[in-house]
Scaffold this motif. Sequence first.
Motif, short mmCIF file in Angstrom:
data_model
loop_
_atom_site.label_atom_id
_atom_site.label_comp_id
_atom_site.label_asym_id
_atom_site.label_seq_id
_atom_site.Cartn_x
_atom_site.Cartn_y
_atom_site.Cartn_z
N GLU A 65 1.31 -1.30 -0.72
CA GLU A 65 0.01 -0.02 -0.44
C GLU A 65 1.20 1.31 0.06
O GLU A 65 -0.40 2.14 0.15
CB GLU A 65 -0.55 0.01 1.11
CG GLU A 65 -2.15 -0.75 1.04
CD GLU A 65 -2.85 -0.93 2.28
OE1 GLU A 65 -4.27 -1.89 2.39
OE2 GLU A 65 -2.92 -0.40 3.24
N ARG A 111 -2.09 5.74 1.19
CA ARG A 111 -1.88 4.72 0.90
C ARG A 111 -2.49 3.89 -0.17
O ARG A 111 -4.04 4.35 -0.94
CB ARG A 111 -3.13 3.74 2.28
CG ARG A 111 -2.06 3.90 3.73
CD ARG A 111 -3.07 2.59 4.36
NE ARG A 111 -3.09 3.44 6.22
CZ ARG A 111 -3.76 2.70 7.00
NH1 ARG A 111 -4.08 1.98 7.03
NH2 ARG A 111 -2.98 3.70 8.12
N GLU A 113 -4.56 1.95 -2.06
CA GLU A 113 -6.16 0.81 -2.47
C GLU A 113 -6.40 0.88 -3.07
O GLU A 113 -7.10 2.51 -3.56
CB GLU A 113 -6.36 0.63 -0.79
CG GLU A 113 -4.99 0.93 0.77
CD GLU A 113 -6.38 1.13 1.98
OE1 GLU A 113 -6.39 -0.19 2.00
OE2 GLU A 113 -6.51 1.85 2.50
N ARG A 119 -12.70 4.77 1.82
CA ARG A 119 -10.98 4.47 2.04
C ARG A 119 -10.85 5.00 1.06
O ARG A 119 -11.47 4.56 -0.31
CB ARG A 119 -11.79 2.38 1.36
CG ARG A 119 -9.89 1.91 1.35
CD ARG A 119 -10.47 -0.10 1.34
NE ARG A 119 -10.42 -0.12 1.47
CZ ARG A 119 -10.27 -0.29 4.19
NH1 ARG A 119 -8.79 -0.26 4.30
NH2 ARG A 119 -10.93 -1.11 4.82
MG MG Z 1 -6.37 -0.85 5.88
#
Ligand code: MG
Length: 420
Positions: A65, A111, A113, A119
């Motif tokens: 990540e 990150r 992701e 997120r």
């Molecule tokens: Mg995580």
Amino acid sequence: MKQLRAIRGMNDLLPGQSPVWQYVESTLSELFGRYGYSEIRTPSLEATQLFSRAVGEATDIVEKEMYTFEDKSGDSVTLRPEGTAGTVRAAIQNNLLVQPQRLWYFGPMFRYERPQKGRLRQFHQFGIEVFGIEGPDIDAEILIMTARLWRELGIADHVKLQLNSLGNSASRTAYREALVAYLSDHREQLDEDSQRRLERNPLRILDSKNARTQELLADAPCLLDFLDEESAAHFEQLKAMLDAAGVGYEINSRLVRGLDYYGKTVFEWVTDSLGAQGTVCAGGRYDGLVEQLGGKSTPAVGFGLGVERLVLLLETLEVLPEALHQQVDAYVVAVGDVQSAALAAAEQLRDEMPWLRLQTHMGGGSFKSQMKKADRSSAEFALIIGEDEAASGQVTVKFLRADQPQQTVALAELPTVLQG
Ligand code: MG
Ligand code: ATP
């Protein structure tokens, strides 16, 4: 020319949303201040090694990540994926650890992701880090403080505390062996990720989201049965303090957290109002990390709180203060050749009423079009200055929300009218 866009998973915070963020930021920083915590700000970019050493090579963050690149001198640098490593580095480097420290931070984390609801690739965390206190009293304090935060934000009924203890590193090693022995016998029933973790980081299998893996785990050895005596006592005392403070919790013996540095207490505040991304705040004790990063052995405990998820939760539950989107109290409407008079009157009002949020219309236009803008500004009052008012030092107050007749008063009388 092709329109340039922001990087996927990295959001702009637009004027319509910033009041909510300002509300969250001020509520949290004020609360932390009331408990005697001080703010620390550290750089967004750190040496890559800091995270591989602190977070752990075999974690999701370090394995896949991180935003890592070489800078122009060929050094490997990384946009921070979390706040603890940098805070510990700064505390060691600046010699803060000669005495206990209660710290908080706020800032962007990065990150790589898959972006989805709750997120992002650039997201924001508030965090707490406490150094030099062995606990369990301080573990209890930060949980009691977070419980108060949920009450002040009006979401106490929608977040639940999950609690576990990972024990010391010897008890984790013993548990790891027992878990690996059990899971190796059922290896083919594990999902692919978990099979890989069996060698690399078996404890992480405990929070696999795979249903079959979870079924298998129902009969697996339990982490809490492996606790060393000291960790078990720490955990018992923490629970007793939370009981005494009226902070409810649920023991979740499969809670391990994704980062390597935790030991003893770990916890998550979770909600079921946000779907899969239900962890709002997560943390625990990491007594070994300071030494691991080159400082002298120092007990430590902390948490990270995802601000995007908290904002989503506040919006979903509709608990935001109503006045939040009202950005101005009064709007100056200036009709005719009165620009200079309007600017001067607005300054005089700001001198007399520093609390008044006052927006002055710019660029002229008809009375009607200016009144429309005044109305849309969400102000309570339109303060109208036409040529007559400018000549006589007066203002006409029109009440935009309340059912009251308009009034023409001397500038000096305005504070009384507005406060009434
Ligand atoms: Mg995580
Ligand atoms: P998750 O299991 O959701 O991936 P995590 O264990 O990776 O979370 P931590 O590293 O403990 O999360 O970070 C603390 C908090 O930061 C999380 O509980 C969450 O609220 C928030 N958070 C983590 N990753 C993201 C992200 N990519 N986007 C938005 N918020 C995030």
